[in-house]
Write a protein that holds these residues in place. Structure first.
Motif, PDB file in Angstrom:
ATOM      1  N   ILE A  44       0.864  -1.183   0.000  1.00  0.00           N
ATOM      2  CA  ILE A  44       0.000   0.000   0.000  1.00  0.00           C
ATOM      3  C   ILE A  44       0.900   1.233   0.000  1.00  0.00           C
ATOM      4  O   ILE A  44       1.508   1.570   1.023  1.00  0.00           O
ATOM      5  CB  ILE A  44      -0.942   0.019   1.218  1.00  0.00           C
ATOM      6  N   VAL A  46       1.708   4.888   0.340  1.00  0.00           N
ATOM      7  CA  VAL A  46       1.078   5.977   1.075  1.00  0.00           C
ATOM      8  C   VAL A  46       1.674   7.312   0.639  1.00  0.00           C
ATOM      9  O   VAL A  46       2.595   7.363  -0.176  1.00  0.00           O
ATOM     10  CB  VAL A  46       1.248   5.779   2.595  1.00  0.00           C
ATOM     11  N   ARG A  47       1.148   8.404   1.196  1.00  0.00           N
ATOM     12  CA  ARG A  47       1.629   9.733   0.830  1.00  0.00           C
ATOM     13  C   ARG A  47       2.530  10.345   1.890  1.00  0.00           C
ATOM     14  O   ARG A  47       3.112  11.407   1.665  1.00  0.00           O
ATOM     15  CB  ARG A  47       0.436  10.644   0.538  1.00  0.00           C
ATOM     16  N   GLU A 445      -3.802  11.328   2.834  1.00  0.00           N
ATOM     17  CA  GLU A 445      -4.044   9.893   2.677  1.00  0.00           C
ATOM     18  C   GLU A 445      -5.405   9.582   2.063  1.00  0.00           C
ATOM     19  O   GLU A 445      -5.701   8.420   1.769  1.00  0.00           O
ATOM     20  CB  GLU A 445      -3.867   9.169   4.009  1.00  0.00           C
ATOM     21  N   THR A 448      -4.564   8.070  -1.087  1.00  0.00           N
ATOM     22  CA  THR A 448      -4.194   6.662  -0.954  1.00  0.00           C
ATOM     23  C   THR A 448      -5.438   5.783  -0.986  1.00  0.00           C
ATOM     24  O   THR A 448      -5.492   4.777  -1.703  1.00  0.00           O
ATOM     25  CB  THR A 448      -3.421   6.426   0.357  1.00  0.00           C
ATOM     26  N   ARG A 451      -7.023   5.828  -4.538  1.00  0.00           N
ATOM     27  CA  ARG A 451      -6.215   5.081  -5.510  1.00  0.00           C
ATOM     28  C   ARG A 451      -6.280   3.584  -5.272  1.00  0.00           C
ATOM     29  O   ARG A 451      -6.348   2.779  -6.203  1.00  0.00           O
ATOM     30  CB  ARG A 451      -4.757   5.579  -5.454  1.00  0.00           C
ATOM     31  N   GLU A 452      -6.249   3.190  -3.998  1.00  0.00           N
ATOM     32  CA  GLU A 452      -6.262   1.772  -3.650  1.00  0.00           C
ATOM     33  C   GLU A 452      -7.673   1.190  -3.586  1.00  0.00           C
ATOM     34  O   GLU A 452      -7.842   0.028  -3.249  1.00  0.00           O
ATOM     35  CB  GLU A 452      -5.549   1.555  -2.312  1.00  0.00           C
TER      36      GLU A 452
END
Length: 550
Positions: A44, A46-47, A445, A448, A451-452
């Motif tokens: 995963i 992340v930012r 996030e 994140t 996107r995920e």
């Protein structure tokens, strides 16, 4: 032959690790690529590394498996520190893995090289560096075993860049150390039984250990068969259902709350799974005069307000079962029943049942949130004024459904934490409740999660201030300063990430938008709810004037 990075991933796979949260850097690209090539572990991206540490922490808190976070050396590793420290204070299993400068330069002044092992050591159960490729499987298993054994917690492993590049024969790592049951000393059970049987007003305090060790069923049976009133810590919410007639709510508020009256009257305090990091024992034993029986799976710290008479250290399920059987055999039933506390708490909760004021009263936000959340839906409550309201007034019926951080009590853990929660429990809706101050600290996030494709909901209580500090200043100084700020347009901000943004403008709108968001399994939803914290000081005044006859 495989690379060290591949061998580490193989070891993680064998231990059942499904996710690794992090950001790649120049010095850990091989590890990240090996995770990417795994068909059992999902990386995963992340930012911010802080977000990775909170995702791993919450995943570990809900699953009991170590959440894994990774970063590069130097600044990337430093950014992991907050979530690792938080996991340490909440006794949550976690493994932090970072890169480090190569062995050819870590002994001298070198670009981005600092002593990471020394930095992580005070906030982990174990911290080490992989100095030889052949030991990669063994060292990782040492990190794993330390994370899950005894009192759970985070561990840290630094991997020098040149070691990560080496190749080794594929080595099957040692099996994890099995968790063994431990049984209570029967002489101590007998002593505890005798003290409780002669108590006028015994009271139970359930801490987060009850939830962590899956001892909820045994605790509830104990309460049902003995009628001993029980309060929980903030982090112990759900250890006993708030529908239980002997449930008193939570302790931990910054001033004397309803439940404290029960502790005032209590002569015997039975603590189960409670750790001092959850809140100061002075709040429930200010005069250090109560007889204390302490149950936990590890020894307690020392505190002058927590003088333990009987200290029973064993697997919680076994010790709770033992004291229950012993009390039932004595035909014990508690004479102490704090019905007035439950009535007073219910009366305050009812304030939110019909109030239509806008901006919303905190009681309304809590009530509507509970109204729309399924019993097993997961709410993560951030640090701030809202934590006080949610902890006190949000009825909780199941363990691990109202997550509160009262260890390190860091801000902004819930947004990234919600990602970890949804991956851990994908079949339940996940809601992060945050203040606007906390939201802006880790709002990146959202990208994140989008996107995920991790659906979740974020409810922001907005007051354009650090509300808890304002509350504390008003309480102790009679005024406040340097706590106010402005916000962006949160609806547009959410949409810019690809999330759904909505400003709630009425009680009905709030309820409808939350219901829609929580049933949405495709999008990240952000709901903005302006809050009127004038209720803060009204609550303090009410509690200050309060007397409850037990």
């Amino acid at each position: 032959m495989v690379s060290v990075a591949e061998n580490i991933v193989k070891t993680l796979e064998e231990r059942g690790i499904k996710y690794v949260f992090g950001i790649p850097g120049e010095e850990n690209i091989r590890l990240v690529d090996a995770i990417h090539n795994s068909d059992k572990i999902r990386f995963i991206l992340v930012r911010h590394e802080q977000g990775a540490s909170f995702m791993a922490e919450v995943y570990g808190r809900l699953t009991g498996l170590p959440g894994v976070a990774t970063a590069t050396l130097g600044p990337g590793a430093i950014n992991l520190l907050l979530g690792v420290a938080d996991a340490f204070t909440t006794s949550t299993p976690m493994i932090a893995i970072t890169a480090q400068g190569g062995l050819n330069r870590i002994y001298k002044e070198s670009h981005q090289v600092i002593d990471l092992e020394a930095m992580f050591r005070p906030i982990t159960k174990w911290a080490g560096t992989l100095y030889t490729a052949k030991a990669s499987g063994e060292v990782l298993m040492k990190a794993y075993n330390n994370a899950v054994s005894g009192r759970p917690g985070p561990t840290y492993l630094a991997i020098p860049q040149d070691v990560e590049e080496e190749e080794v024969d594929t080595v099957t790592a040692p099996l994890p150390i099995p968790k063994e049951k431990s049984f209570p000393d029967q002489s101590l059970i007998a002593k505890a039984t005798d003290i409780i049987a002669h108590a006028k007003h015994p009271i139970l305090l359930a801490g987060t250990g009850v939830v962590r060790e899956h001892a909820v069923s045994e605790l509830r049976t104990l309460v049902k068969e003995t009628h001993i009133p029980v309060a929980t810590t903030f982090m112990g919410k759900g250890a006993v259902s708030d529908e239980d007639p002997y449930a008193l709510g939570v302790v931990g508020f910054m001033v004397k709350d309803y439940e404290n009256f029960a502790f005032d009257e209590a002569d015997v305090l039975i603590s189960v799974g409670y750790s001092f990091s959850e809140f100061d024992p002075k709040k429930i034993n200010p005069n250090s005069d109560k007889t204390i029986i302490h149950f936990n799976s590890f020894g307690p710290e020392t505190d002058s307000h927590f003088p333990i008479t009987v200290n029973i250290i064993s697997t919680l399920n076994e010790s709770i079962k033992a004291i229950r059987k012993s009390l039932v055999a004595r035909h014990f039933e508690s004479p102490f029943y704090a019905e007035n506390i439950r009535k007073t708490l219910a009366k305050e909760r009812a304030i939110g049942a019909s109030d239509t004021a806008y901006p919303f009263k905190p009681q309304t936000l809590v009530y509507v949130t509970r109204e729309v959340m399924p019993d097993k839906g997961i709410v993560l409550v951030d640090t701030g004024a809202l934590k006080m309201w949610m902890a006190r007034l949000y009825p909780t019926y199941e363990p691990n459904t109202c997550l509160i951080d009262n260890g390190l009590s860091t801000m902004s853990w819930t947004l990234p934490g919600a990602i970890g929660a949804k991956l851990a429990v994908p079949n339940q809706p996940v809601l992060a409740v945050m203040g606007d101050g906390s939201f802006m600290m880790n709002s990146q996030e959202i990208e994140t999660a989008v996107r995920e494709k991790i659906p979740m909901t974020i409810l922001i209580w907005t007051d354009k201030a650090y509300g808890l500090i304002k509350w504390k200043m008003d309480l102790e100084l009679g005024h406040h300063s340097e706590v106010d700020f402005s916000n962006p347009d949160f609806v547009k901000y959410a949409k810019s990430f690809g999330a759904v943004g909505h400003l709630a403008t009425s009680r009905e709108d709030l309820k409808e938008s939350l219901e829609k968001a929580l049933s949405d399994e495709e999008h990240v939803n952000v709901i903005i709810a302006p809050v009127d914290y004038e209720e803060n000081n009204k609550l303090l005044q009410k509690l200050g004037d309060l007397t409850i006859s037990i």
